[in-house]
Design a protein around this motif. Structure first.
Motif, short mmCIF file in Angstrom:
data_model
loop_
_atom_site.label_atom_id
_atom_site.label_comp_id
_atom_site.label_asym_id
_atom_site.label_seq_id
_atom_site.Cartn_x
_atom_site.Cartn_y
_atom_site.Cartn_z
N LYS A 219 0.88 -1.22 -0.11
CA LYS A 219 0.18 0.10 -0.05
C LYS A 219 0.77 1.20 0.03
N ALA A 220 1.96 1.27 0.60
CA ALA A 220 2.96 2.43 0.73
C ALA A 220 3.49 2.62 -0.59
N ALA A 221 3.75 1.60 -1.38
CA ALA A 221 4.31 1.63 -2.51
C ALA A 221 3.28 2.42 -3.67
N ALA A 222 2.07 1.93 -3.32
CA ALA A 222 1.19 2.39 -4.17
C ALA A 222 0.59 3.92 -3.76
N ARG A 223 0.86 4.38 -2.61
CA ARG A 223 0.69 5.71 -2.41
C ARG A 223 1.80 6.78 -2.98
N ALA A 224 2.95 6.05 -2.89
CA ALA A 224 4.18 6.63 -3.26
C ALA A 224 3.97 6.97 -4.77
N ALA A 225 3.36 6.10 -5.44
CA ALA A 225 3.34 6.31 -7.12
C ALA A 225 2.36 7.62 -7.22
N ASP A 226 1.69 8.05 -6.36
CA ASP A 226 0.60 8.94 -6.63
C ASP A 226 0.41 9.71 -5.25
N PRO A 227 1.44 10.58 -4.55
CA PRO A 227 1.54 10.89 -3.27
C PRO A 227 0.50 12.12 -3.14
N ASN A 228 0.01 12.73 -4.16
CA ASN A 228 -0.77 13.87 -4.27
C ASN A 228 -2.41 13.78 -4.52
N HIS A 229 -2.60 12.40 -4.61
CA HIS A 229 -4.00 12.14 -5.02
C HIS A 229 -4.92 12.56 -3.95
N VAL A 230 -6.19 13.01 -4.35
CA VAL A 230 -7.44 13.31 -3.63
C VAL A 230 -8.39 12.89 -4.24
N CYS A 231 -9.27 12.09 -3.51
CA CYS A 231 -10.64 11.47 -4.06
C CYS A 231 -11.41 12.46 -4.39
N VAL A 232 -12.23 12.63 -5.18
CA VAL A 232 -13.25 13.52 -5.69
C VAL A 232 -14.62 12.98 -5.89
N ALA A 242 -5.18 1.63 -8.29
CA ALA A 242 -4.18 1.21 -7.15
C ALA A 242 -4.60 0.18 -6.29
N THR A 243 -5.72 -0.06 -6.00
CA THR A 243 -6.22 -1.20 -5.50
C THR A 243 -6.15 -2.38 -6.11
N GLU A 244 -6.26 -2.45 -7.44
CA GLU A 244 -6.11 -3.76 -8.23
C GLU A 244 -4.40 -3.89 -8.20
N SER A 245 -3.89 -3.04 -8.31
CA SER A 245 -2.33 -3.01 -8.34
C SER A 245 -1.71 -3.72 -7.40
N VAL A 246 -2.50 -3.36 -6.08
CA VAL A 246 -1.95 -3.78 -4.94
C VAL A 246 -2.49 -5.27 -4.63
N ARG A 247 -3.73 -5.44 -5.16
CA ARG A 247 -4.11 -6.90 -5.25
C ARG A 247 -3.26 -7.93 -6.08
N GLU A 248 -2.83 -7.36 -7.13
CA GLU A 248 -1.89 -8.44 -8.05
C GLU A 248 -0.63 -8.53 -7.11
N GLN A 249 -0.14 -7.42 -6.71
CA GLN A 249 1.30 -7.58 -5.95
C GLN A 249 0.98 -8.53 -4.80
N LEU A 250 0.04 -8.47 -3.96
CA LEU A 250 -0.14 -9.43 -2.85
C LEU A 250 -0.43 -10.85 -3.17
N ALA A 251 -1.19 -11.01 -4.35
CA ALA A 251 -1.39 -12.38 -4.72
C ALA A 251 -0.09 -12.92 -4.90
N ARG A 252 1.01 -12.32 -5.57
CA ARG A 252 2.18 -12.89 -5.90
C ARG A 252 2.99 -12.89 -4.57
N ASP A 253 3.22 -12.13 -3.83
CA ASP A 253 4.05 -12.14 -2.68
C ASP A 253 3.40 -13.10 -1.37
#
Length: 339
Positions: A219-232, A242-253
């Motif tokens: 999750k920290a790596a996903a946040r670092a990829a877009d540190p200024n993101h604000v939900c609107v 970002a959630t899907e990216s984290v999901r794929e990463q954790l499925a591997r790790d």
């Protein structure tokens, strides 16, 4: 059973309690249970009276439209155990959800995660420099201030710090989606079971702490990829990606950690939150599945949670039922009842 003495998660068998002869509709039958559609029924309020005639009317609306056969024997057996468990831990209110799902390939890839906290101890107000999302906890992965790895490629394995280093760097914060509790010790655990289909997947206890650290790093790596993101918006494309990216990463790790599942007739106690929660995932399920989720809470906290979504307390409602409004037409309905 005092929850303070329990680990991150534990399986418990719950006895099948046969009701009286007069309540023949609750007796176990050999009729198979199948689903007509995917939908859910939710109740938030004091512990229910476990008599079919006293359930909120929306339950019958939901069950008749969703299920062929009866889940009442297994549901009431589980809830009887839940009520006893909660009473022994000074809890008398809950958020109860029954989720019926037709088979799909949605979880052929696991979705390893810890559940977000619903409630947090009341804290002094903090003046945040940036806007924070008040919407779905899915956005929490972009809102924490955890200061873990910040320059790693999501396509490569994430190295983990030692427990001592992890404790030094990890500064947990309260996600904006949480409700400030009126209690200094809000509930941070839940009880779940599966009445039909496969049980929830859990990372084994011996490596659950390591799995949490892996999740936090991803999750920290996903946040670092877009540190200024604000939900609107409620459905934020950036958060979803970002959630899907984290999901794929954790499925591997986490693929080599192994899994454990509750058996039929067992429920799961598990803690929630990134710091102490049990890492788990929905199971691969190509057939019908009925899952029951119980989140206990203090009455004032649950009232505040319902009020956040503009609903009265107590309340019961169902979501996902098709409503035929004319030939060839239909819409989705939300059947709600203030109790």
């Amino acid at each position: 059973m005092d929850v303070k003495s329990l680990p991150d998660f534990r399986f418990f068998p719950y006895p099948v309690k046969h009701p009286s002869v007069e309540s023949k509709e609750l007796l176990p039958t050999d009729d198979p249970i199948t689903l007509n559609t995917s939908s859910s029924w939710t109740y938030c309020g004091p512990l229910l009276t476990l008599e079919s005639c006293n359930l909120p009317s929306s339950f019958n609306t939901w069950a008749e439209a969703t299920i062929s056969g009866s889940i009442m024997p297994s549901l009431f057996s589980f809830l009887a155990y839940v009520h006893d468990f909660l009473t022994k831990n000074n809890q008398s209110h809950y958020w109860l959800t029954i989720r019926a799902s037709k088979g799909s390939d949605e979880f052929d890839t696991p979705r390893w995660h810890t559940d977000d906290l619903f409630f947090s101890p009341l804290q002094p107000p903090i003046n945040h420099a940036k806007r924070q999302s008040l919407f779905s906890p899915i956005t929490n992965i972009l809102k924490s201030t955890w200061t873990g790895p910040t320059n790693q490629d999501l396509s490569t394995p994430i190295s983990l710090s030692s427990p001592e280093t992890e404790d030094h760097h990890h500064q947990p914060t309260t996600p904006a989606a949480q409700i400030p509790s009126t209690s200094p010790n809000p509930t941070n655990w839940k009880l779940t079971t599966t009445l039909l289909g496969p049980g929830t997947l859990f990372i084994p206890p011996r490596t659950n702490r390591l799995a949490r650290a892996t999740q936090q790093a991803a999750k920290a790596a996903a946040r670092a990829a877009d540190p200024n993101h604000v939900c609107v918006s409620v459905r934020c494309v950036g958060c979803a990606m970002a959630t899907e990216s984290v999901r794929e990463q954790l499925a591997r790790d986490l693929g080599g950690h192994g899994i454990v599942q509750a058996s039929a007739g067992e429920c799961v106690f598990f803690r929630v939150g990134e710091d102490d929660g049990a890492v788990h995932s929905e199971p691969r399920s190509h057939g019908d599945r009925v899952f029951v989720n119980v989140v206990p809470g203090h009455e004032a906290d649950l009232k505040a949670l319902m009020g956040k979504w503009g609903m009265e307390y107590p309340r019961a409602w169902c979501v996902g039922l098709p409503l035929v409004i004319g030939e060839g037409e239909e819409c989705l309905r939300d059947v709600g009842v203030e109790i």
